[in-house]
Structure formats: structure tokens, C-alpha cells
Design a protein around this motif. Structure first.
Motif, PDB file in Angstrom:
ATOM      1  N   GLU A   1       0.825  -1.208   0.000  1.00 28.51           N
ATOM      2  CA  GLU A   1       0.000   0.000   0.000  1.00 28.51           C
ATOM      3  C   GLU A   1       0.859   1.258   0.000  1.00 28.51           C
ATOM      4  O   GLU A   1       0.501   2.260  -0.635  1.00 28.51           O
ATOM      5  CB  GLU A   1      -0.934  -0.010   1.213  1.00 28.51           C
ATOM      6  N   MET A   2       1.989   1.213   0.683  1.00 30.55           N
ATOM      7  CA  MET A   2       2.888   2.368   0.680  1.00 30.55           C
ATOM      8  C   MET A   2       3.477   2.593  -0.713  1.00 30.55           C
ATOM      9  O   MET A   2       3.649   3.742  -1.150  1.00 30.55           O
ATOM     10  CB  MET A   2       3.986   2.164   1.720  1.00 30.55           C
ATOM     11  N   MET A   3       3.781   1.526  -1.423  1.00 33.37           N
ATOM     12  CA  MET A   3       4.272   1.654  -2.797  1.00 33.37           C
ATOM     13  C   MET A   3       3.193   2.238  -3.700  1.00 33.37           C
ATOM     14  O   MET A   3       3.470   3.092  -4.561  1.00 33.37           O
ATOM     15  CB  MET A   3       4.723   0.289  -3.317  1.00 33.37           C
ATOM     16  N   ILE A   4       1.954   1.805  -3.524  1.00 32.71           N
ATOM     17  CA  ILE A   4       0.846   2.304  -4.347  1.00 32.71           C
ATOM     18  C   ILE A   4       0.662   3.805  -4.151  1.00 32.71           C
ATOM     19  O   ILE A   4       0.666   4.586  -5.118  1.00 32.71           O
ATOM     20  CB  ILE A   4      -0.452   1.553  -3.995  1.00 32.71           C
ATOM     21  N   TYR A   5       0.506   4.224  -2.900  1.00 30.71           N
ATOM     22  CA  TYR A   5       0.252   5.644  -2.655  1.00 30.71           C
ATOM     23  C   TYR A   5       1.503   6.489  -2.877  1.00 30.71           C
ATOM     24  O   TYR A   5       1.395   7.683  -3.195  1.00 30.71           O
ATOM     25  CB  TYR A   5      -0.306   5.838  -1.247  1.00 30.71           C
ATOM     26  N   GLY A   6       2.673   5.898  -2.734  1.00 36.93           N
ATOM     27  CA  GLY A   6       3.896   6.619  -3.072  1.00 36.93           C
ATOM     28  C   GLY A   6       3.955   6.928  -4.558  1.00 36.93           C
ATOM     29  O   GLY A   6       4.406   8.010  -4.968  1.00 36.93           O
ATOM     30  N   SER A   7       3.501   5.995  -5.391  1.00 36.19           N
ATOM     31  CA  SER A   7       3.473   6.243  -6.833  1.00 36.19           C
ATOM     32  C   SER A   7       2.483   7.352  -7.177  1.00 36.19           C
ATOM     33  O   SER A   7       2.740   8.175  -8.066  1.00 36.19           O
ATOM     34  CB  SER A   7       3.127   4.951  -7.579  1.00 36.19           C
ATOM     35  N   PHE A   8       1.353   7.408  -6.455  1.00 37.40           N
ATOM     36  CA  PHE A   8       0.385   8.484  -6.693  1.00 37.40           C
ATOM     37  C   PHE A   8       0.983   9.838  -6.307  1.00 37.40           C
ATOM     38  O   PHE A   8       0.822  10.825  -7.046  1.00 37.40           O
ATOM     39  CB  PHE A   8      -0.890   8.248  -5.882  1.00 37.40           C
ATOM     40  N   ALA A   9       1.653   9.883  -5.171  1.00 32.95           N
ATOM     41  CA  ALA A   9       2.244  11.144  -4.720  1.00 32.95           C
ATOM     42  C   ALA A   9       3.319  11.623  -5.700  1.00 32.95           C
ATOM     43  O   ALA A   9       3.417  12.822  -6.000  1.00 32.95           O
ATOM     44  CB  ALA A   9       2.832  10.972  -3.319  1.00 32.95           C
TER      45      ALA A   9
END
Length: 290
Positions: free
Chosen positions: A217-225
Motif C-alpha cells: 500500500e505504501m508503494m501504491i500511494y507513493g506512486s500516486f504522490a
């Protein structure tokens, strides 16, 4: 030959409740000719600091029982509404600003598809941890302090017409895909494994890291940011990760420490969040317990 004692004296006595196991650390106290006297003990359990424990209790209260009253829906319902609305949120701002650039379309595709994948995951293998009924004030707090701020990234990306470089677009897409596979795969393994047998999960996605779902989940939202092109989404993620994810991971470690020797061995060959490289080098298989 070795002589075993059930527990050490003085301050080690507090851990004497643990059952003796051959994989626990051994202390060689002294030698008497060819006979060594050995005492076996288990290491101290994972402990939460007083401040961290109080913070965890506060989060549980605010996110579930705030101000009391009726509990008309579950945490999963609140989360699912936000996930379902993400694609609509992105499409609304694309239409309102007339921004149909490559970056805006890619962001909408990634963040919107994540919400749909989440809903599909909840239909097939729902997370039991999110089935807790919540009060209306708790639902509002969840939406305003965590779920709502997740929509800052698409708003800034689309309304400010940020144009990402091809390299950033490719990197964000790759990190998103890996994170999505990691999160959904770990949740699926956990759900179906615990459905048939309760216990410590130490294989598959959980072999090298104890929290592959959080990492995904951190990788997912990091990509969005990263794709948003602004700093504000990173501040949101830092707050969520620091104030929610980290305490939850520590609390999970504390809970798993009840498995005694099996937990000690697993903890020594896995990372709290990042994968333990020696375990990865062995193909995800930890060394056999002694």
C-alpha cells in the motif's frame, strides 16, 4: 551431555512462562570438565512503549467508538465508499478543468483502478479487521483525516496541469503495479490461510517481510504522490504512515510474539517492513529451525 534449566535466575525469571524449546538461545554458564551446564531461556516479548500504547488505544477509540451512539455501518463501508468514489473524483476534475493530458489520464487510470481492485478484493476476500461497526462521528473522522486527504493528490495533479516526464510516468506505473500485486497477494494469502488454519504465517509473501500488505500500500500511494508532482501528498502519507501504519505494525509484532520460539525464529529472518535480503536470496525460504 547438556543439563537444561527451565529458566534463569533474577530478571530472566519474568520470562519463565515460556515453554522450553530447542531453538531458543542458549547460555553456556561454565564448564565442569567435559560437562557444560547450559540454561535455556526465551527472549523478552515484543513490548509497546507507554506512549505508543496510549496512542494505539486513542486511535481505536476515535476510529470506532467516538462519542458513542448507534453504529450503522462498518469501517469497511466507510473505506469502500471512498475507494469507489476515487475514479469519479478524478473524472470530475478532468472534466471541470478540461485537462485530458497524458499525466492526468494516467493518474486517473492508476488511482481509479486501484479503487476498483480494492472493491473486487473486498468482494472476494474481505479483511476481517475492517468489519468493525463504527459510530457516525468515527466515520466522519476517518473520512476527514485519512481517506479524504488521499484525494489531495489527484486534485493537485489535475487542476494544476502537472506534466510528468516519461521516466516518472514509467517509474510510477511500475511501482504501482508491484505494490498492487504485493498488497492483494498478501491479503489473499492471509485470508485463505487463516480461514483454514489459525497460526503464524511465515511463507509466501510473508517469508521475508512481516508486513507485505503495508509495504504494497505504501508503494501504491507513493506512486500516486510522485505522479502528482506536489509535496502536499507526501506530507499526508508521512502522517498516515507515521501515526497509523507504524503503530499498527508494532502492535502486530506484539500480538505475534505469543507464538514463542516460532515467532523468535521468524522475526530473526524477516523484516518489519522491508524484505530481509538473506531470506530473499534463498528464494523466500528461511533457514530451518535448529
Amino acid at each position: 551431555p547438556f543439563q537444561r534449566a527451565s529458566h534463569l535466575h533474577s530478571w530472566w525469571d519474568s520470562y519463565s512462562r515460556c515453554e522450553l524449546h530447542k531453538s531458543w538461545p542458549r547460555v553456556f554458564l561454565r564448564a565442569r570438565g567435559s560437562l557444560c551446564v547450559v540454561k535455556t531461556f526465551c527472549p523478552p516479548p515484543v513490548r509497546m512503549g507507554a506512549a505508543l500504547g496510549k496512542w494505539s488505544d486513542l486511535v481505536n477509540y476515535v476510529s470506532g467508538s467516538l462519542l458513542g451512539g448507534p453504529r450503522p455501518f462498518t469501517q469497511a463501508t466507510v473505506i469502500n465508499v471512498q475507494k469507489a468514489g476515487t475514479l469519479l473524483w478524478c473524472l470530475y476534475w478532468m472534466n471541470a478543468t478540461g485537462n485530458y493530458s497524458g499525466t492526468a489520464c494516467l493518474y486517473t487510470a492508476l488511482h481509479g483502478s486501484y479503487g476498483l481492485c480494492w472493491l473486487l478484493k473486498e468482494m472476494v476476500f474481505p479483511d476481517p479487521g475492517w468489519q468493525r461497526p463504527v459510530t457516525i462521528p468515527s466515520a466522519l473522522i476517518m473520512s476527514l483525516t485519512v481517506l479524504g486527504p488521499y484525494w489531495i493528490a489527484p486534485y493537485l495533479c489535475i487542476t494544476n496541469r502537472f506534466e510528468a516526464s516519461p521516466a516518472l510516468m514509467g517509474l510510477s506505473t511500475g511501482v504501482y503495479a508491484l505494490g498492487l500485486a504485493l498488497m492483494i497477494g498478501a491479503d489473499a494469502q492471509k485470508y485463505f490461510t487463516l480461514k483454514h488454519k489459525r497460526g503464524l504465517i511465515t511463507s509466501g509473501f510473508f517469508a521475508a517481510t512481516r508486513n507485505p500488505n503495508y509495504l504494497g500500500e505504501m508503494m501504491i500511494y507513493g506512486s500516486f504522490a510522485a505522479l502528482s508532482g506536489h509535496r502536499e501528498p507526501w506530507f499526508v502519507l508521512a502522517a498516515v504512515w507515521g501515526f497509523l501504519f507504524v503503530p499498527n505494525m508494532v502492535r502486530k509484532d506484539r500480538s505475534m510474539s505469543r507464538y514463542g520460539a516460532a515467532w523468535v525464529h521468524y522475526q530473526a529472518h524477516s523484516g518489519l517492513l522491508l524484505p530481509w535480503l538473506p531470506t530473499l536470496a534463498r528464494g523466500g525460504a528461511p533457514p530451518a529451525r535448529p
